[in-house]
Motif scaffolding. Structure first.
Motif, PDB file in Angstrom:
ATOM      1  N   ARG A   1       0.825  -1.192   0.000  1.00 46.04           N
ATOM      2  CA  ARG A   1       0.000   0.000   0.000  1.00 46.04           C
ATOM      3  C   ARG A   1       0.860   1.243   0.000  1.00 46.04           C
ATOM      4  NH1 ARG A   1      -4.749   1.283   4.238  1.00 46.04           N
ATOM      5  NH2 ARG A   1      -3.122   1.295   5.791  1.00 46.04           N
TER       6      ARG A   1
ATOM      7  N   TYR B   1       2.014   1.972  -3.443  1.00 40.72           N
ATOM      8  CA  TYR B   1       0.949   2.567  -4.269  1.00 40.72           C
ATOM      9  C   TYR B   1       0.733   4.023  -3.902  1.00 40.72           C
ATOM     10  CZ  TYR B   1      -0.080  -2.252  -5.508  1.00 40.72           C
ATOM     11  OH  TYR B   1       0.012  -3.535  -5.942  1.00 40.72           O
TER      12      TYR B   1
ATOM     13  N   LEU C   1     -12.044   9.635   2.077  1.00 41.29           N
ATOM     14  CA  LEU C   1     -11.945   8.429   1.253  1.00 41.29           C
ATOM     15  C   LEU C   1     -10.948   7.422   1.826  1.00 41.29           C
ATOM     16  CD1 LEU C   1     -12.007   9.963  -2.332  1.00 41.29           C
ATOM     17  CD2 LEU C   1     -13.892   9.023  -1.005  1.00 41.29           C
TER      18      LEU C   1
ATOM     19  N   ARG D   1     -13.398   4.437   7.225  1.00 43.23           N
ATOM     20  CA  ARG D   1     -13.955   5.279   6.157  1.00 43.23           C
ATOM     21  C   ARG D   1     -13.615   4.707   4.795  1.00 43.23           C
ATOM     22  NH1 ARG D   1     -11.977   9.732   9.474  1.00 43.23           N
ATOM     23  NH2 ARG D   1     -10.109   9.927   8.170  1.00 43.23           N
ATOM     24  N   ASN D   2     -12.388   4.194   4.690  1.00 45.19           N
ATOM     25  CA  ASN D   2     -11.929   3.668   3.417  1.00 45.19           C
ATOM     26  C   ASN D   2     -12.699   2.425   2.991  1.00 45.19           C
ATOM     27  OD1 ASN D   2      -9.231   1.839   2.140  1.00 45.19           O
ATOM     28  ND2 ASN D   2     -10.049   3.656   1.144  1.00 45.19           N
TER      29      ASN D   2
ATOM     30  N   PHE E   1     -18.743   7.828   0.632  1.00 45.05           N
ATOM     31  CA  PHE E   1     -19.272   9.191   0.774  1.00 45.05           C
ATOM     32  C   PHE E   1     -19.725   9.758  -0.567  1.00 45.05           C
ATOM     33  CE2 PHE E   1     -16.566   8.927   4.516  1.00 45.05           C
ATOM     34  CZ  PHE E   1     -17.310   9.598   5.482  1.00 45.05           C
TER      35      PHE E   1
ATOM     36  N   LEU F   1     -11.466  15.193  -7.674  1.00 46.43           N
ATOM     37  CA  LEU F   1     -10.177  15.843  -7.925  1.00 46.43           C
ATOM     38  C   LEU F   1     -10.228  16.429  -9.330  1.00 46.43           C
ATOM     39  CD1 LEU F   1      -7.700  13.224  -6.456  1.00 46.43           C
ATOM     40  CD2 LEU F   1      -8.892  15.077  -5.307  1.00 46.43           C
TER      41      LEU F   1
ATOM     42  N   ARG G   1      -9.552   7.804 -12.642  1.00 47.00           N
ATOM     43  CA  ARG G   1      -8.587   8.031 -11.573  1.00 47.00           C
ATOM     44  C   ARG G   1      -9.285   8.458 -10.287  1.00 47.00           C
ATOM     45  NH1 ARG G   1      -4.308   7.581 -10.286  1.00 47.00           N
ATOM     46  NH2 ARG G   1      -3.496   9.675 -10.062  1.00 47.00           N
TER      47      ARG G   1
ATOM     48  N   LEU H   1      -9.261   6.255  -6.543  1.00 44.34           N
ATOM     49  CA  LEU H   1      -8.594   6.811  -5.364  1.00 44.34           C
ATOM     50  C   LEU H   1      -8.777   6.007  -4.068  1.00 44.34           C
ATOM     51  CD1 LEU H   1      -6.714   9.161  -4.752  1.00 44.34           C
ATOM     52  CD2 LEU H   1      -8.719  10.517  -4.158  1.00 44.34           C
ATOM     53  N   PRO H   2     -10.022   5.644  -3.703  1.00 54.06           N
ATOM     54  CA  PRO H   2     -10.164   4.867  -2.453  1.00 54.06           C
ATOM     55  C   PRO H   2      -9.444   3.522  -2.525  1.00 54.06           C
ATOM     56  CG  PRO H   2     -12.299   5.634  -3.232  1.00 54.06           C
ATOM     57  CD  PRO H   2     -11.317   5.911  -4.321  1.00 54.06           C
TER      58      PRO H   2
ATOM     59  N   ILE I   1      -6.606   2.987  -4.041  1.00 56.62           N
ATOM     60  CA  ILE I   1      -5.177   3.224  -3.782  1.00 56.62           C
ATOM     61  C   ILE I   1      -4.932   3.197  -2.279  1.00 56.62           C
ATOM     62  CG2 ILE I   1      -3.347   4.958  -3.878  1.00 56.62           C
ATOM     63  CD1 ILE I   1      -4.576   5.842  -6.578  1.00 56.62           C
ATOM     64  N   TYR I   2      -5.815   3.902  -1.546  1.00 54.85           N
ATOM     65  CA  TYR I   2      -5.650   3.955  -0.093  1.00 54.85           C
ATOM     66  C   TYR I   2      -5.903   2.592   0.544  1.00 54.85           C
ATOM     67  CZ  TYR I   2      -5.561   8.978  -0.805  1.00 54.85           C
ATOM     68  OH  TYR I   2      -5.237  10.236  -1.231  1.00 54.85           O
TER      69      TYR I   2
ATOM     70  N   GLY J   1      -4.793  -0.115  -0.838  1.00 54.06           N
ATOM     71  CA  GLY J   1      -3.623  -0.927  -1.182  1.00 54.06           C
ATOM     72  C   GLY J   1      -3.906  -2.006  -2.220  1.00 54.06           C
ATOM     73  N   ILE J   2      -4.789  -1.668  -3.158  1.00 56.55           N
ATOM     74  CA  ILE J   2      -5.125  -2.658  -4.193  1.00 56.55           C
ATOM     75  C   ILE J   2      -4.246  -2.406  -5.419  1.00 56.55           C
ATOM     76  CG2 ILE J   2      -6.984  -3.345  -5.782  1.00 56.55           C
ATOM     77  CD1 ILE J   2      -8.860  -2.798  -3.325  1.00 56.55           C
ATOM     78  N   ASP J   3      -3.821  -3.474  -6.071  1.00 54.39           N
ATOM     79  CA  ASP J   3      -2.857  -3.328  -7.158  1.00 54.39           C
ATOM     80  C   ASP J   3      -3.469  -2.640  -8.379  1.00 54.39           C
ATOM     81  OD1 ASP J   3      -3.412  -5.467  -9.449  1.00 54.39           O
ATOM     82  OD2 ASP J   3      -3.968  -6.332  -7.516  1.00 54.39           O
ATOM     83  N   PRO J   4      -2.654  -1.989  -9.194  1.00 56.05           N
ATOM     84  CA  PRO J   4      -3.149  -1.140 -10.295  1.00 56.05           C
ATOM     85  C   PRO J   4      -4.112  -1.843 -11.256  1.00 56.05           C
ATOM     86  CG  PRO J   4      -0.798  -0.818  -9.971  1.00 56.05           C
ATOM     87  CD  PRO J   4      -1.195  -1.938  -9.070  1.00 56.05           C
TER      88      PRO J   4
ATOM     89  N   ARG K   1      -7.406  -2.420  -9.589  1.00 60.95           N
ATOM     90  CA  ARG K   1      -7.991  -1.101  -9.375  1.00 60.95           C
ATOM     91  C   ARG K   1      -8.749  -0.637 -10.607  1.00 60.95           C
ATOM     92  NH1 ARG K   1      -2.938   1.413  -6.823  1.00 60.95           N
ATOM     93  NH2 ARG K   1      -2.682   2.557  -8.763  1.00 60.95           N
TER      94      ARG K   1
ATOM     95  N   ARG L   1     -17.411   6.347  -7.110  1.00 60.96           N
ATOM     96  CA  ARG L   1     -16.281   6.364  -6.181  1.00 60.96           C
ATOM     97  C   ARG L   1     -16.713   5.818  -4.812  1.00 60.96           C
ATOM     98  NH1 ARG L   1     -13.770  12.141  -4.867  1.00 60.96           N
ATOM     99  NH2 ARG L   1     -15.768  12.300  -3.800  1.00 60.96           N
TER     100      ARG L   1
END
Lengths: 416, 248
Positions: free
Chosen positions: A3, A6, A329, B92-93, B98, B106, B113, B117-118, B120-121, B123-126, B129, B165
C-alpha cells in the motif's frame, strides 16, 4: 508495504500534475533552489579546485622526504632564536650519508645537499630573470617528483666533476627556446655557459604564488664555483618507509646533533621539516576559506528553501478541501504527509537537477575561458548536491505537510 | 407511499445515547444531546432536520469523520468512539462510501482516476484497481466517460462519478450528504433514481437532506431537532413531517 508503494507512486503523480498545472509558480519557486544549487555547486567546485591545487603544490615536497634547514616551516613568534642559528652546510650531507651507511636498519635512505640562488638566464638575445638556480648532486632525482619533457638529469660523473651542465625548468626552456629543442644548447648564467642536458615537464605553480618551472638545476661543485663560495644549504633526506616518518625524523635529529657536535643539554640548532608539517600549518587557512564560502553560498540555498516552504503552505491552504476529501476516502495522516513532502521534494529535486546542469555548463565555460582557474567537477559533488536538494525539499516541506496531515477532516471538508 | 416491505439485514450502525459538544469561545454548543439510532444492512434511511438540528454533526459521526463526546457507537460491532485517526481512516476507506453535495472530485484527474482513489488507499494493485473502477463506472452509466475530467462532465455526470467512487470499495453503507443540493430538479431526480437502483441491488443508503422531495425516496425517516431525534419511523409521512418542520 504494498500500500505504501501505491501511495508513493500516487503521490509522485499528484506532484507531477501539480507542477504541470501551476507551471509559473513551480518554475519561480524552483528558481530559488536553482540559484542556491548553482551557488553551492560552483563554490564546491572552486573548493575542490583549491584542494587539488593545494595537494599538487604540497606533493612537490614528497611525502617521504625530510628537509633539514635553519628555519622551521611554520609561523614562529621567537624569530630571534632562529636567526642566529648556525647555517646548514652542504658538507653535512656527506657526514649524514656516512653515518646512515654505518647505522644498521636505518630508517633513512640518503641525504642530498641543495643550495640555491636567484639569477638571470640568457640565450642569444633572450633573457629570463628571477630564475631559481640550484646546485645539487645527481641523487637529487631520487627525492624529486618531477618528470622530464626531454633529455635527462645530469649523471654521477658530471655531478662529481662539476661539469658545466644543467637541467632547465619548463618556463625557462619555453622562454629561451620557443621553437627549437634546448637540448645540447648552452645558456649563460653569470656569464658562464652551461650545456642543457634535460628539460623538466611543466609543474605549475606553488599555491599560485610562484612558478615551479622557473628553475635551473646544476651539479653542486659547478654551482659553488660560479655562484657562491659559502656552502649554505638545505639538506633533503629521503626516508626508507614513509609510514615510519616519525622514527626517521627522530633518527635524523640524533644524527644532526652528532654532526653539529651538540652536548645533550643544548637544544637543537636546526629544524627538520616535512610536507605534513607544512600541510598542517596551511590546512586551517584552506579549511576556513571553504567553510566561509560554503556558508555564504548556503544562505542562497536557504532562501530557496524558504520559497519552497512558503509555496507548500499555500498549496496546503488551497487544497484544504481536497485534503478533506482524501481523508474521507481513507487517506491516513502519513499518506497526506507523504504527499506534500513528495511535492516539495520533487520541486527541489527538479531545481537541483536544473541547477546542477547550469553549474556544470558554467564550470565548463570557466574552464575554457580561464584554464588556470582551478575548477574540479566531481561525481561526488553531483551526488552531494542531489542529496542536498532532497534534504532541502524534505526539511522545507515538513512543516506544511505536517499541518496538512493534522487537518481535521470535518473542518477541511467544510472549507471553501 | 413506499414502506419497508423487505426484511432488514444485520445491524451495521448501533448508536446509543451519543452526545457531541463544541466549544465556541466561551460557550459550549451541545450539537447532539443524546441520540440513539440503529441502522441495519440494506436499509434506505433519510436523516432530516432544519439547519442547526445536529444533522451534519450526526452525519460526521456516522461517517466516522468525528468521534462523539460521550455515548457508544459501534460500527459492524467495532467500537468507533475509541478509535484513533488511522483506524477511523481505515473504516472510512473500507466501510463507508461518501457522496457529497459539492461532488468533491479531484479536478485534474479523470473519472477513472477519481474512482480509483479509495482503492489506492486500500492498497489494491493497479490492474485490479482499474478493473473495479471500470466496472462501477459502467454500473452508474458512465462507461463512455471514463477518461473525461470533471470539467468535461455535466453536474449529474459528476455526481455519478462520485457515486461510483463511493461504491467502488463495496462499502457497508453509502452516506450521501445533500446529493442533489447542487443539481437542478430533473438531474436530481436522475440521481435519486440511481440511488433507488442501488438500494434495489442490496446497498445500504443513508441520505442526509433537508428537502422533503428527496427524503420521500427513503424507506425510513429520522427527524432531528435541537440535537435530539424527534421522530423515527418507517416510510415517509408527509403530514407529520410538515407539522414537524413548521412547528416554531
Amino acid at each position: 508495504m504494498r500500500r505504501f508503494l501505491y501511495e508513493l507512486s500516487e503521490s509522485w503523480k499528484i506532484a507531477a500534475s501539480q507542477m504541470r498545472s501551476n507551471l509559473t509558480r513551480s518554475a519561480l519557486t524552483a528558481l530559488g533552489v536553482i540559484i542556491g544549487i548553482v551557488a553551492v555547486t560552483l563554490m564546491g567546485t572552486a573548493i575542490g579546485g583549491i584542494q587539488v591545487g593545494f595537494d599538487k603544490s604540497m606533493s612537490i615536497f614528497g611525502d617521504d622526504v625530510l628537509y633539514v634547514g635553519q628555519w622551521p616551516w611554520r609561523k614562529v613568534d621567537d624569530w630571534w632564536n632562529y636567526r642566529d642559528r648556525k647555517k646548514i652546510k652542504t658538507e653535512y650531507a656527506d657526514a649524514l650519508n656516512r653515518m646512515i651507511a654505518m647505522t644498521p636498519n636505518s630508517n633513512l635512505m640518503i641525504a642530498i645537499p641543495t643550495s640555491s640562488v636567484i639569477r638571470s638566464v640568457k640565450y642569444a638575445d633572450s633573457e629570463v630573470s628571477n630564475v631559481l638556480v640550484r646546485g645539487t648532486v645527481s641523487d637529487y632525482i631520487i627525492t624529486s617528483t618531477f618528470d622530464f619533457k626531454e633529455g635527462r638529469f645530469f649523471n654521477d660523473l658530471e655531478s662529481r666533476g662539476g661539469a658545466n651542465v644543467c637541467v632547465v625548468g619548463y618556463d625557462v626552456a619555453d622562454a629561451l627556446f620557443p621553437s627549437a629543442s634546448p637540448i645540447d644548447k648552452s645558456v649563460l648564467i653569470n656569464g658562464q655557459p652551461f650545456k642543457i642536458v634535460g628539460v623538466i615537464a611543466r609543474q605549475g605553480s606553488f599555491l599560485g604564488l610562484f612558478s615551479l618551472d622557473s628553475i635551473v638545476v646544476m651539479p653542486l661543485p659547478a654551482f659553488q664555483k660560479y655562484f657562491t663560495a659559502k656552502s649554505e644549504a638545505d639538506i633533503l633526506v629521503k626516508v626508507k618507509d614513509k609510514t615510519k616518518l616519525a622514527e626517521a625524523k627522530d633518527e635524523l635529529g640524533g644524527l644532526m646533533r652528532r654532526v653539529r657536535g651538540l652536548p645533550p643539554e643544548k637544544k637543537d640548532d636546526f629544524s627538520i621539516n616535512e610536507q605534513q608539517a607544512l600541510k598542517s600549518t596551511l590546512d586551517p587557512i584552506k579549511n576556513s576559506i571553504a567553510v566561509a564560502g560554503l556558508f555564504i553560498t548556503g544562505l542562497s540555498l536557504f532562501v530557496g528553501a524558504i520559497g519552497i516552504m512558503n509555496i507548500t503552505f499555500v498549496s496546503v491552504k488551497e487544497r484544504t478541501k481536497e485534503i478533506g476529501t482524501r481523508k474521507a476516502l481513507g487517506a491516513r495522516r502519513r499518506t497526506i504527509l507523504l504527499q506534500f513532502l513528495i511535492e516539495s521534494t520533487a520541486l527541489c529535486l527538479l531545481g537541483g537537477i536544473i541547477g546542477l546542469g547550469f553549474a556544470f555548463a558554467m564550470c565548463f565555460l570557466i574552464g575554457i575561458a580561464f584554464p588556470s582557474f582551478p575548477t574540479q567537477f566531481s561525481t561526488g559533488l553531483v551526488v552531494i548536491s542531489m542529496v542536498v536538494s532532497v534534504m532541502t525539499g524534505l526539511i522545507s516541506g515538513f512543516a506544511p505537510a505536517w499541518t496538512a496531515s493534522r487537518l481535521d477532516p470535518v473542518t477541511a471538508l467544510r472549507y471553501e | 407511499m413506499v414502506t419497508s416491505t423487505r426484511p432488514v439485514g444485520p445491524l451495521v450502525i448501533d448508536i446509543e445515547n451519543i452526545t457531541k459538544d463544541y466549544v465556541m469561545g466561551e460557550e459550549t454548543v451541545h450539537a447532539l444531546r443524546g441520540v440513539s439510532l440503529q441502522i441495519h444492512k440494506t436499509e434506505y434511511i433519510a436523516i432530516m432536520g432544519p439547519s442547526g438540528s445536529g444533522k451534519s454533526t450526526l452525519m460526521n459521526m456516522l461517517g466516522c469523520l468525528d468521534t462523539p463526546t460521550s455515548g457508544r457507537y459501534e460500527f459492524n460491532g467495532k467500537n468507533v468512539a475509541e478509535m484513533n485517526d488511522d483506524e477511523l481512516a481505515a473504516i472510512r476507506n473500507r466501510e463507508i462510501g461518501f457522496v457529497f453535495q459539492t461532488f468533491n472530485l479531484l479536478p485534474r484527474s479523470t473519472s477513472l482516476r477519481n474512482v480509483e482513489l479509495p482503492l489506492i488507499y486500500a492498497g489494491i494493485d493497479p490492474d485490479t484497481r482499474e478493473e473495479m473502477a471500470t466496472h462501477v463506472l459502467h454500473e452508474v452509466g458512465l462507461g463512455d466517460r471514463m477518461n473525461h475530467k470533471p470539467n468535461e462532465l455535466s453536474g449529474g455526470q459528476r455526481q455519478r462519478v462520485a457515486v461510483a467512487r463511493a461504491l467502488v470499495n463495496k462499502p457497508s453503507i453509502i452516506l450521501a450528504d445533500e446529493p442533489t443540493g447542487n443539481l437542478d430538479s430533473k438531474t436530481g431526480e436522475e440521481i435519486m433514481a440511481l440511488f433507488e437502483d442501488l438500494y434495489q441491488r442490496g446497498n445500504t443508503i443513508i441520505l442526509v437532506t433537508h428537502e422533503r422531495d428527496i427524503a420521500v425516496h427513503a424507506r425510513r425517516t429520522v427527524h432531528l431537532r435541537d440535537g435530539l431525534i424527534e421522530t423515527d419511523h418507517a416510510g415517509f409521512i408527509p403530514e407529520l413531517d410538515l407539522v414537524a418542520l413548521e412547528r416554531p
